[in-house]
Structures are given as C-alpha cells and as structure tokens.
Write an enzyme that holds these catalytic residues in place. Structure first.
Site, short mmCIF file in Angstrom:
data_model
loop_
_atom_site.label_atom_id
_atom_site.label_comp_id
_atom_site.label_asym_id
_atom_site.label_seq_id
_atom_site.Cartn_x
_atom_site.Cartn_y
_atom_site.Cartn_z
N GLU A 111 0.86 -1.17 0.00
CA GLU A 111 0.00 0.00 0.00
C GLU A 111 0.90 1.22 0.00
O GLU A 111 1.93 1.23 0.69
CB GLU A 111 -0.89 0.06 1.25
N ASN A 116 1.61 10.36 -2.42
CA ASN A 116 3.06 10.16 -2.51
C ASN A 116 3.43 9.71 -3.93
O ASN A 116 3.74 8.54 -4.16
CB ASN A 116 3.53 9.13 -1.47
N TYR A 123 7.65 2.37 -7.45
CA TYR A 123 7.03 1.04 -7.48
C TYR A 123 6.62 0.66 -8.90
O TYR A 123 6.78 -0.49 -9.32
CB TYR A 123 5.84 0.97 -6.53
#
Length: 170
Positions: A111, A116, A123
């Site tokens: 998560e 952000n 990621y």
C-alpha cells in the site's frame, strides 16, 4: 553516498523508529508493532548503513513473506530525506523482491499513500501495478492508499548457451 544493506536486528529498533517517526509523522508504526515484525520469522527487514559511518542508518524496509507462501507484502520502507533520490529506495525494494522470490512468493503487494507520487513512480518502475484503492486507509490523515501488486515470474531454466543436446540426452 554509498550504503551497505544488512539484515535488521532488534538492536536497530531505535534508529528505525527515529526514521519511521520522522518520515511518517502522523501514521508511524508503534515501537511494539515494529519490534513484532523484527522478531517474526515470517518477516525480513533490512537497514541501510552509510559505508563511511555505519552508525548512521539512512533507510530500512520490511517484508512479510512466510516461507512457501505464494504471496508477500512489503510492510514498510523509509529513506532519510538526506539520502533520497540516490537509488537507496530502489536498492531496498530490489532486495526485498529478491528475498520474497527466494521464499517462494509469486505475488507481492504493498500500500502506498495516494499523496506520494514519488513512491508510486518507484514502485511502477519496479513492475508494480495499481489494483485497488483503500479509502481513508492512512489515519488520522484520512489519506487513501493505492494497493499495488507485482507478479513475480517463475524463473525458467534452460541449458547453458552453447550446450548442444544430443539425441541420447533428449
């Protein structure tokens, strides 16, 4: 700046918590929760020490992946503000992905705060894709969490390059 990654121990709790609370002020983990993960055989935590000053921990990351489980979770990752944008977050994530693969995971989840974008971009470049949103997941701020998934491909084994199989070997 260069860092050395090593397995975190209980002795690293204080520097980890210092980084945790300075990075995630309102939604930081408690020392009790962090210590539980550091002690768990199902978890794998790393710290990043500065090579020129091993007493300084500038990042940490944690994985929950029981041996033989098909799924794992990136529990947490933090990099000191002074060490960001230098590849440390990527190095920590790659090390956790490698460990998850060794433990048998075929999928890895995490998560990330919806506010952000830098972490989300990291990621995504590592192959994670957004699969869901958890509304108001991060409290007390009420910030949504983007749930992301990485499919870990099973390694394919093949003969060494240049190795010719004869009819008798087939």
């Amino acid at each position: 700046m260069t860092w050395k990654l090593r397995r975190a121990t209980e002795a690293d709790l204080d520097p980890i918590m210092h980084l945790e609370t300075s990075t995630f002020t309102s939604d930081a983990w408690t020392p009790t929760a962090m210590l539980g993960d550091l002690r768990s055989r199902h978890c794998y935590y790393l710290v990043a020490e500065r090579v020129d000053d091993p007493a300084v921990i500038e990042g940490y990351a944690g994985l929950f992946a029981p041996e033989g489980a098909q799924e794992g979770d990136i529990q947490t990752i933090a990099v000191a503000a002074s060490a960001r944008r230098g590849g440390l977050g990527r190095a920590l994530m790659q090390a956790l992905i490698t460990e998850a693969t060794k433990r048998g995971a075929r999928e890895l989840f995490l998560e990330v705060r919806a506010d952000n974008p830098n972490a989300q971009h990291l990621y995504e470049t590592l192959g994670f894709e957004e699969i869901a949103v958890r509304v108001a997941y991060y409290q007390p701020d009420g910030v949504d969490a983007n749930v992301m998934r990485l499919a870990i491909e099973k390694p394919r084994l093949s003969p060494a390059v240049g190795h010719e199989r004869t009819a008798a070997q087939q």
